[in-house]
Design a protein around this motif. Sequence first.
Motif, PDB file in Angstrom:
ATOM      1  N   MET A 235       0.881  -1.177   0.000  1.00 13.85           N
ATOM      2  CA  MET A 235       0.000   0.000   0.000  1.00 13.85           C
ATOM      3  C   MET A 235       0.920   1.229   0.000  1.00 13.85           C
ATOM      4  O   MET A 235       1.587   1.500   1.001  1.00 13.85           O
ATOM      5  N   VAL A 236       0.969   1.934  -1.108  1.00 13.21           N
ATOM      6  CA  VAL A 236       1.828   3.125  -1.210  1.00 13.21           C
ATOM      7  C   VAL A 236       0.943   4.366  -1.119  1.00 13.21           C
ATOM      8  O   VAL A 236      -0.108   4.428  -1.770  1.00 13.21           O
ATOM      9  N   VAL A 237       1.354   5.312  -0.286  1.00 12.20           N
ATOM     10  CA  VAL A 237       0.615   6.565  -0.118  1.00 12.20           C
ATOM     11  C   VAL A 237       1.522   7.714  -0.509  1.00 12.20           C
ATOM     12  O   VAL A 237       2.688   7.747  -0.099  1.00 12.20           O
ATOM     13  N   ARG A 238       0.977   8.654  -1.288  1.00 14.16           N
ATOM     14  CA  ARG A 238       1.783   9.812  -1.715  1.00 14.16           C
ATOM     15  C   ARG A 238       1.065  11.106  -1.352  1.00 14.16           C
ATOM     16  O   ARG A 238      -0.071  11.331  -1.787  1.00 14.16           O
ATOM     17  N   ASN A 239       1.750  11.941  -0.580  1.00  8.60           N
ATOM     18  CA  ASN A 239       1.246  13.280  -0.255  1.00  8.60           C
ATOM     19  C   ASN A 239       1.898  14.324  -1.163  1.00  8.60           C
ATOM     20  O   ASN A 239       1.310  15.368  -1.427  1.00  8.60           O
TER      21      ASN A 239
ATOM     22  N   VAL B  45       4.517  14.469  -4.836  1.00  5.38           N
ATOM     23  CA  VAL B  45       4.978  13.642  -5.956  1.00  5.38           C
ATOM     24  C   VAL B  45       6.492  13.445  -5.836  1.00  5.38           C
ATOM     25  O   VAL B  45       7.232  14.415  -5.628  1.00  5.38           O
ATOM     26  N   ALA B  46       6.923  12.194  -5.946  1.00  2.85           N
ATOM     27  CA  ALA B  46       8.360  11.883  -5.921  1.00  2.85           C
ATOM     28  C   ALA B  46       8.563  10.494  -6.518  1.00  2.85           C
ATOM     29  O   ALA B  46       7.600   9.793  -6.841  1.00  2.85           O
ATOM     30  N   GLY B  47       9.824  10.125  -6.659  1.00  7.60           N
ATOM     31  CA  GLY B  47      10.182   8.755  -7.005  1.00  7.60           C
ATOM     32  C   GLY B  47       9.533   8.261  -8.285  1.00  7.60           C
ATOM     33  O   GLY B  47       9.500   8.955  -9.303  1.00  7.60           O
ATOM     34  N   SER B  48       8.986   7.047  -8.216  1.00  5.24           N
ATOM     35  CA  SER B  48       8.498   6.395  -9.432  1.00  5.24           C
ATOM     36  C   SER B  48       7.311   7.136 -10.042  1.00  5.24           C
ATOM     37  O   SER B  48       7.117   7.112 -11.251  1.00  5.24           O
ATOM     38  N   MET B  49       6.516   7.823  -9.195  1.00  8.00           N
ATOM     39  CA  MET B  49       5.357   8.536  -9.765  1.00  8.00           C
ATOM     40  C   MET B  49       5.825   9.746 -10.578  1.00  8.00           C
ATOM     41  O   MET B  49       5.269  10.038 -11.650  1.00  8.00           O
TER      42      MET B  49
ATOM     43  N   VAL C  11       6.566  12.730   2.615  1.00  9.22           N
ATOM     44  CA  VAL C  11       6.350  12.826   1.164  1.00  9.22           C
ATOM     45  C   VAL C  11       5.520  11.639   0.676  1.00  9.22           C
ATOM     46  O   VAL C  11       4.482  11.798   0.052  1.00  9.22           O
ATOM     47  N   ASP C  12       5.999  10.438   0.968  1.00  3.34           N
ATOM     48  CA  ASP C  12       5.287   9.220   0.592  1.00  3.34           C
ATOM     49  C   ASP C  12       5.783   8.073   1.468  1.00  3.34           C
ATOM     50  O   ASP C  12       6.755   8.233   2.217  1.00  3.34           O
ATOM     51  N   PHE C  13       5.100   6.958   1.427  1.00  4.17           N
ATOM     52  CA  PHE C  13       5.540   5.783   2.181  1.00  4.17           C
ATOM     53  C   PHE C  13       4.833   4.540   1.667  1.00  4.17           C
ATOM     54  O   PHE C  13       3.857   4.623   0.912  1.00  4.17           O
ATOM     55  N   LYS C  14       5.342   3.402   2.125  1.00  4.70           N
ATOM     56  CA  LYS C  14       4.766   2.103   1.773  1.00  4.70           C
ATOM     57  C   LYS C  14       4.498   1.338   3.057  1.00  4.70           C
ATOM     58  O   LYS C  14       5.346   1.339   3.962  1.00  4.70           O
ATOM     59  N   ILE C  15       3.313   0.733   3.152  1.00  2.56           N
ATOM     60  CA  ILE C  15       3.082  -0.173   4.281  1.00  2.56           C
ATOM     61  C   ILE C  15       2.617  -1.526   3.763  1.00  2.56           C
ATOM     62  O   ILE C  15       2.184  -1.652   2.616  1.00  2.56           O
TER      63      ILE C  15
ATOM     64  N   PRO D 163      12.840   4.959   7.679  1.00  3.97           N
ATOM     65  CA  PRO D 163      13.327   5.742   6.523  1.00  3.97           C
ATOM     66  C   PRO D 163      13.600   4.869   5.291  1.00  3.97           C
ATOM     67  O   PRO D 163      13.806   5.388   4.203  1.00  3.97           O
ATOM     68  N   ASP D 164      13.571   3.542   5.457  1.00  2.00           N
ATOM     69  CA  ASP D 164      13.648   2.647   4.289  1.00  2.00           C
ATOM     70  C   ASP D 164      12.341   2.652   3.506  1.00  2.00           C
ATOM     71  O   ASP D 164      12.340   2.385   2.304  1.00  2.00           O
ATOM     72  N   THR D 165      11.240   2.895   4.188  1.00  2.00           N
ATOM     73  CA  THR D 165       9.917   2.720   3.575  1.00  2.00           C
ATOM     74  C   THR D 165       9.142   4.039   3.433  1.00  2.00           C
ATOM     75  O   THR D 165       7.974   4.021   3.036  1.00  2.00           O
ATOM     76  N   CYS D 166       9.790   5.144   3.806  1.00  2.00           N
ATOM     77  CA  CYS D 166       9.145   6.463   3.686  1.00  2.00           C
ATOM     78  C   CYS D 166      10.098   7.414   2.964  1.00  2.00           C
ATOM     79  O   CYS D 166      11.315   7.249   3.034  1.00  2.00           O
ATOM     80  N   ARG D 167       9.550   8.441   2.309  1.00  2.00           N
ATOM     81  CA  ARG D 167      10.387   9.593   1.929  1.00  2.00           C
ATOM     82  C   ARG D 167      10.114  10.695   2.938  1.00  2.00           C
ATOM     83  O   ARG D 167       8.956  11.071   3.153  1.00  2.00           O
ATOM     84  N   LEU D 168      11.183  11.189   3.538  1.00  2.00           N
ATOM     85  CA  LEU D 168      11.090  12.151   4.628  1.00  2.00           C
ATOM     86  C   LEU D 168      12.009  13.331   4.325  1.00  2.00           C
ATOM     87  O   LEU D 168      13.225  13.132   4.170  1.00  2.00           O
TER      88      LEU D 168
ATOM     89  N   PHE E 199      20.659   6.569   0.000  1.00  3.13           N
ATOM     90  CA  PHE E 199      21.328   5.359  -0.500  1.00  3.13           C
ATOM     91  C   PHE E 199      21.025   5.162  -1.986  1.00  3.13           C
ATOM     92  O   PHE E 199      21.935   4.969  -2.794  1.00  3.13           O
ATOM     93  N   ARG E 200      19.724   5.236  -2.343  1.00  3.05           N
ATOM     94  CA  ARG E 200      19.334   4.989  -3.748  1.00  3.05           C
ATOM     95  C   ARG E 200      20.101   5.910  -4.699  1.00  3.05           C
ATOM     96  O   ARG E 200      20.511   5.503  -5.773  1.00  3.05           O
ATOM     97  N   ARG E 201      20.259   7.176  -4.273  1.00  2.00           N
ATOM     98  CA  ARG E 201      20.822   8.191  -5.179  1.00  2.00           C
ATOM     99  C   ARG E 201      22.262   8.571  -4.829  1.00  2.00           C
ATOM    100  O   ARG E 201      22.762   9.618  -5.277  1.00  2.00           O
TER     101      ARG E 201
HETATM  102  P1  TMP Z   1       8.391   4.725  -5.304  1.00  2.00           P
HETATM  103  O1  TMP Z   1       8.400   6.191  -5.582  1.00  2.00           O
HETATM  104  O2  TMP Z   1       9.691   4.061  -5.640  1.00  2.00           O
HETATM  105  O3  TMP Z   1       7.222   4.035  -5.918  1.00  2.00           O
HETATM  106  O4  TMP Z   1       8.245   4.576  -3.727  1.00  2.00           O
HETATM  107  C1  TMP Z   1       7.158   5.129  -3.016  1.00  2.00           C
HETATM  108  C2  TMP Z   1       7.382   4.933  -1.521  1.00  2.00           C
HETATM  109  O5  TMP Z   1       7.342   3.564  -1.173  1.00  2.00           O
HETATM  110  C3  TMP Z   1       8.736   5.432  -1.023  1.00  2.00           C
HETATM  111  O6  TMP Z   1       8.544   6.053   0.234  1.00  2.00           O
HETATM  112  C4  TMP Z   1       9.575   4.203  -0.866  1.00  2.00           C
HETATM  113  C5  TMP Z   1       8.564   3.144  -0.557  1.00  2.00           C
HETATM  114  N1  TMP Z   1       8.940   1.856  -1.148  1.00  2.00           N
HETATM  115  C6  TMP Z   1       9.251   0.787  -0.323  1.00  2.00           C
HETATM  116  O7  TMP Z   1       9.219   0.914   0.902  1.00  2.00           O
HETATM  117  N2  TMP Z   1       9.575  -0.397  -0.886  1.00  2.00           N
HETATM  118  C7  TMP Z   1       9.612  -0.587  -2.217  1.00  2.00           C
HETATM  119  O8  TMP Z   1       9.921  -1.693  -2.666  1.00  2.00           O
HETATM  120  C8  TMP Z   1       9.294   0.518  -3.070  1.00  2.00           C
HETATM  121  C9  TMP Z   1       9.344   0.389  -4.553  1.00  2.00           C
HETATM  122  C10 TMP Z   1       8.966   1.716  -2.482  1.00  2.00           C
END
Ligand code: TMP
Length: 240
Positions: free
Chosen positions: A92-96, A98-102, A175-179, A197-202, A216-218
Amino acid sequence: MSQKKEMLYEGKAKQVFATDKPDEVVVRYKDDATAFNAQKRGQFDRKGELNNAISTLIFGYLAEKGIPTHFIAKLDDREQLVKKVDIIPLEMVVRNYVAGSMAQRLGVEEGLKSPVTIFDLCFKRDDLGDPLINDHHAVFLGAATYDELNEMYALTDKINQLLIDLFDKANVILVDFKIELGKTSDGKIVLADEISPDTCRLWDKDTMKKLDKDRFRRDLGEITEAYVEIYDRLQTALAK
Ligand code: TMP
Ligand code: ASP
């Protein structure tokens, strides 16, 4: 207290161990970091310890606010005791903002605040790179029913509002996160996995400095420092 037994599962960032209680497992946080579906791999100092500590603070806060979670207790620097759940194979990805893959997918500039909360659904399948799907795909795949999806979105929305408040007190933009959600043995849907911070953009509210795994990613450096900063600020915010 539960006794740790054999390893049941090893993921990219964590290991899961059985205990002598069938409904409880131990989660161990590793220092390994991966990104872009594990095409980029690395490790950084204290990552496991920091994510364990940060996720513990956040799950404690959410539980106090009435969110059902799998969390039972932090055992030590790297380990937590949690309820055993069947992880629903949907991210479940939530975006407040726009960043990253979107930002990439839609050609929108990173950092734009969205007037609506954006929910993305990804199918948890490493071999397919966790593809973006929609509700109908999820039902087709048998991952959830429409009723369960409604419940999952409502829970995710509530978690988003609570996390926005918490990070705001820490002078951080969520910014966004995944749960990930799981089902307990009695069929209840609860928050599982981790929030860190692995699963959120802060982003720091004043400077917009990235305080999350994008360092880390960048290859932005000062990764451990950013995670320590988030831990310290959350502790202060929760003490207020
Ligand atoms: P995304 O912009 O790469 O789709 O990521 C959206 C958010 O989800 C970001 O906060 C990072 C988190 N995320 C994970 O925790 N695990 C993942 O495998 C991916 C792709 C994103
Ligand atoms: N955790 C995911 C992976 O390893 C993606 C990410 O966080 O960027 O590949």
